[in-house]
Design an enzyme around this catalytic site. Sequence first.
Site: not given
Length: 446
Positions: A43, A24, A22, A145, A20, A28
């Site tokens: 993940k 850092g 990527s 975040d 799906v 996924v």
Amino acid sequence: MALRSRKTYGDECFEKWEFVSSGGFGQVCKARLTDLRIDVAIKILHDGSSSSSMILRDEAKCMDMASFNFVVRLYGMYQGCPPGKGPSTQQGLVMEFMEGGSLQSLQEKLCDLPPWPLWPLVFRLAHEVAQGMNFLHTEHLMHLDLKPSNVLLNDNLNAKIADFGLSRVSASASNSNKETTGAIGGSFKYMPPEALESSSYEPVRSFDVYSYGILLWTIATGKDPYPLANYDRVESNIPQGDRPFCKEIEQMKVDGLKELIPLMKECWHGNPNQRPTFMQCLDVTEKVLSMHSMGIDDAVRQVKRLMSPNSNTSNTSEATNVSLQTAEESTYDSVDFGGITETGRSFNQVCASTKTMSIQDKAKFVDRNWAKLIQAVSEVMAITEALGDMVHPETLSKIERQDTSQDKMRMLHRPLRSGGDKVKAAFYDALKAQHCHLVERLGGSF
């Protein structure tokens, strides 16, 4: 009841693996969980070190605590050798798969062709994110975040909060590479001034509220808050009071914005003690959502149609030049902003550029593209008001009473048709000022 983070799935539990995305942290994948017959997201960490494994377990524990309608669901842990990753054992999280992607990917796909946003969906997203964040805070969790890529969407475009890699129960901070994430973790464009000013800052709940304020701006505009600003510039300007420019959305005639814009500004207030709680945010978002509840299903259908492979809408995303702007400024002639529109041109430049076409050419453009304009134009009242006396007050009142932008456009067609080329040319000029990308895509001249 056993914690989901204690349930471990191996390779034998999955089939139909698909990559799906990527980042850092790792990548996924989508896979089929065979015993439940559902698709899940896995993940997987790039780094299998003990410290990374501990971070993964901490994230899983936070997700266990955050089980809620508007938070992505955790099914358990993964341990195995996924396809294409070699023979070494990998670790990961098995989570609910969100068919709609992320808020960020939605904005990139829609761009402004037709223009973001479809307002009922905007207000629902704003409310659902606030609901999810309010739940986290009641569970004594901080996300740290919150940004468009961490707001995921299901098949019906409902929002769920994801990525708890930086979440904390306490006020401890996570040190990261500040060029990519900021000084204490989290994406720097969504970090509050107090976090940018101090290397010893320990985040509290008002950190998330500030991030939500910036997120509201991106939801309402479909844009990156500071597309050309690097970390150093944000670190310097945000503590001085600079925020995303609001004049454009303040001029929009949309029910609910007069409540949502002040909330946005309260959330990004420079003093963390002056920011509202998410419970207080819900008082506003619930009210504005109620104004548009009847239009949500239609808005979702429109978005799905635009995102379908058969749609003629271009997904090309053009960088926009929205520079940092002091929150209190309200004029187009500020030094930082310079009157820049969504295409990077000033309002005066846009109006001047339309003079390269004759009145007849502008009228022909309107006639040729009218069916597409009905579907694409969102700022109908702003355009109508720019026509001034060319629209009779009684007609203006009828346009205002229409429920959808499409109905408003159909009603506006009457004075355009009766007024001839002159009124159509004036409509073209007003359209150009509001929707430059759309006019350009349909063959208009700059």
